[in-house]
Write a protein that holds these residues in place. Sequence first.
Motif, PDB file in Angstrom:
ATOM      1  N   ILE A  59      -4.143  19.489  -6.302  1.00  0.00           N
ATOM      2  CA  ILE A  59      -5.497  19.307  -6.898  1.00  0.00           C
ATOM      3  C   ILE A  59      -5.526  20.000  -8.378  1.00  0.00           C
ATOM      4  O   ILE A  59      -6.108  19.344  -9.310  1.00  0.00           O
ATOM      5  CB  ILE A  59      -6.426  20.338  -6.105  1.00  0.00           C
ATOM      6  CG1 ILE A  59      -6.640  19.823  -4.557  1.00  0.00           C
ATOM      7  CG2 ILE A  59      -7.991  20.605  -6.720  1.00  0.00           C
ATOM      8  CD1 ILE A  59      -7.105  20.884  -3.857  1.00  0.00           C
ATOM      9  N   LEU A  60      -4.700  21.100  -8.820  1.00  0.00           N
ATOM     10  CA  LEU A  60      -4.504  21.561  -9.984  1.00  0.00           C
ATOM     11  C   LEU A  60      -4.058  20.403 -11.019  1.00  0.00           C
ATOM     12  O   LEU A  60      -4.567  20.406 -12.359  1.00  0.00           O
ATOM     13  CB  LEU A  60      -4.018  22.804 -10.280  1.00  0.00           C
ATOM     14  CG  LEU A  60      -4.532  24.076  -9.491  1.00  0.00           C
ATOM     15  CD1 LEU A  60      -3.613  25.199  -9.549  1.00  0.00           C
ATOM     16  CD2 LEU A  60      -5.784  24.615 -10.413  1.00  0.00           C
ATOM     17  N   LEU A  61      -2.991  19.758 -10.591  1.00  0.00           N
ATOM     18  CA  LEU A  61      -2.466  18.785 -11.409  1.00  0.00           C
ATOM     19  C   LEU A  61      -3.271  17.360 -11.586  1.00  0.00           C
ATOM     20  O   LEU A  61      -2.834  16.727 -12.430  1.00  0.00           O
ATOM     21  CB  LEU A  61      -0.990  18.379 -11.016  1.00  0.00           C
ATOM     22  CG  LEU A  61      -0.092  19.713 -10.990  1.00  0.00           C
ATOM     23  CD1 LEU A  61       1.234  19.213 -10.317  1.00  0.00           C
ATOM     24  CD2 LEU A  61       0.046  19.868 -12.442  1.00  0.00           C
ATOM     25  N   ALA A 145     -12.705  19.116  -8.776  1.00  0.00           N
ATOM     26  CA  ALA A 145     -12.082  18.016  -8.317  1.00  0.00           C
ATOM     27  C   ALA A 145     -12.609  17.097  -7.095  1.00  0.00           C
ATOM     28  O   ALA A 145     -13.388  17.810  -6.242  1.00  0.00           O
ATOM     29  CB  ALA A 145     -10.728  18.598  -7.877  1.00  0.00           C
ATOM     30  N   LYS A 146     -12.439  15.771  -6.990  1.00  0.00           N
ATOM     31  CA  LYS A 146     -12.987  14.982  -5.987  1.00  0.00           C
ATOM     32  C   LYS A 146     -11.971  14.634  -4.877  1.00  0.00           C
ATOM     33  O   LYS A 146     -10.819  14.706  -4.977  1.00  0.00           O
ATOM     34  CB  LYS A 146     -13.349  13.651  -6.561  1.00  0.00           C
ATOM     35  CG  LYS A 146     -14.252  13.900  -7.834  1.00  0.00           C
ATOM     36  CD  LYS A 146     -15.606  14.036  -7.439  1.00  0.00           C
ATOM     37  CE  LYS A 146     -16.783  13.902  -8.639  1.00  0.00           C
ATOM     38  NZ  LYS A 146     -18.091  14.406  -8.247  1.00  0.00           N
ATOM     39  N   ILE A 147     -12.768  14.965  -3.855  1.00  0.00           N
ATOM     40  CA  ILE A 147     -12.165  14.166  -2.445  1.00  0.00           C
ATOM     41  C   ILE A 147     -13.092  13.521  -1.710  1.00  0.00           C
ATOM     42  O   ILE A 147     -14.055  13.823  -1.307  1.00  0.00           O
ATOM     43  CB  ILE A 147     -11.620  15.430  -1.438  1.00  0.00           C
ATOM     44  CG1 ILE A 147     -10.655  16.327  -2.060  1.00  0.00           C
ATOM     45  CG2 ILE A 147     -11.006  14.644  -0.153  1.00  0.00           C
ATOM     46  CD1 ILE A 147     -10.155  17.590  -1.266  1.00  0.00           C
ATOM     47  N   ASP A 148     -12.821  11.996  -1.784  1.00  0.00           N
ATOM     48  CA  ASP A 148     -13.842  11.243  -0.999  1.00  0.00           C
ATOM     49  C   ASP A 148     -14.033  11.707   0.485  1.00  0.00           C
ATOM     50  O   ASP A 148     -12.993  11.865   1.119  1.00  0.00           O
ATOM     51  CB  ASP A 148     -13.132   9.890  -1.255  1.00  0.00           C
ATOM     52  CG  ASP A 148     -13.355   9.285  -2.746  1.00  0.00           C
ATOM     53  OD1 ASP A 148     -13.766  10.120  -3.363  1.00  0.00           O
ATOM     54  OD2 ASP A 148     -12.725   8.225  -2.809  1.00  0.00           O
ATOM     55  N   ALA A 149     -15.261  11.005   1.064  1.00  0.00           N
ATOM     56  CA  ALA A 149     -15.438  11.191   2.379  1.00  0.00           C
ATOM     57  C   ALA A 149     -15.898   9.885   2.863  1.00  0.00           C
ATOM     58  O   ALA A 149     -16.400   9.158   2.237  1.00  0.00           O
ATOM     59  CB  ALA A 149     -16.736  12.229   2.701  1.00  0.00           C
TER      60      ALA A 149
END
Length: 368
Positions: A59-61, A145-149
């Motif tokens: 996530i950080l990268l 940061a994005k995480i799709d659902a």
Amino acid sequence: MGLQEEIDKMRQEIRADHYSMSIGEWISLYENAEIDIHPEYQRFFRWDKSQKTSLIESILLGIPIPPIFVSQREDGVWDVVDGLQRLSTIYEFIGKLKDEDKNPLDPLVLDKTKYLPNLEGKKWEDPYDIPNSLTQVQRLLIKRAKIDATILLKESDEIAKYELFQRLNNGGSIATPQEIRSCILVMFNREMFHWVKKLSQNEMFKECIALSERPIEEQYDIELLIRFLVFRTLEEREMKKIGNDLSGFLTDKMVEIAKNKEFNYTEEEAAFNKTFEILYEQMGSDSFRRYAPNKDKFLGGFLVSAYEVIALGIGYNYEQLSHSHINISEKVKQIWTNPEYTNSSGSGTTAQRRVPKLVPFGRQMFQP
């Protein structure tokens, strides 16, 4: 119905939507109890600390994270179908993750990684240990940061949820079909899951099946209990529908039970407890071992074919057996020389052939 008609029909029964969401939004959902990650699942997934740290590093990268699959319930809450470890790792890192009893868990402290060795010892935020806390900039980097659902909507066929769960998790972090089955049971009927877990702790049951540590870790004892609940009173014509997939058959029947509001938990618990009380008193750990007539001894380990005859046969007749003086040990010994058993339980015999013959055979053998 042709192939295209089958495709069209099933596509109509699955309704899905897709959102792009920030991690901050995923955190808010959890804080507001608008998402259920099912803490019971934690025992079935086996991410270690290095795997959790790798997710935070990714996530950080800015490395893209696979989408989270959820199912929308009638009350609007999202059930996590796939992505438990990703979400629980994030919630654990920020210090929000709770166990089954709603108790907060200790926040995750990171390890060093190949690309970010200075992650070692880092925490989300600790006012008493600022040097080992992420900075405000780093925390915002994660929250933005994005995480799709991908959302399986409540209009979808109910079966689609657990079909999706099985397909996404087979070969993944979950090791066995029963662990997948247990997760599905939590989805459909959490109270039944805890009831099953309670029954599995019956000391007489544990002594009779006499499993080693590995099968118990993989929940084989729970699978045996599910087999008992499914097959104890199942009609013979239903057993003939097993086909080539006993695991799928067990899952489907378990879901039917979980959704059945008329299911008699009291009756089934009494049948289970009495069955293993009878076996414990007369057979103990020999209950499902192979009997060698020439040595007059029970040898080897647990055999599922013996379980299907003996446990289910006694379970079917438990009320009458409770008031009779049948020598169960002698009955069991007779099974091992009966052609009806030996011809249906040899190596290479499939469940499709074995179960529809052995379960009725056991019911007959243990009829008072």
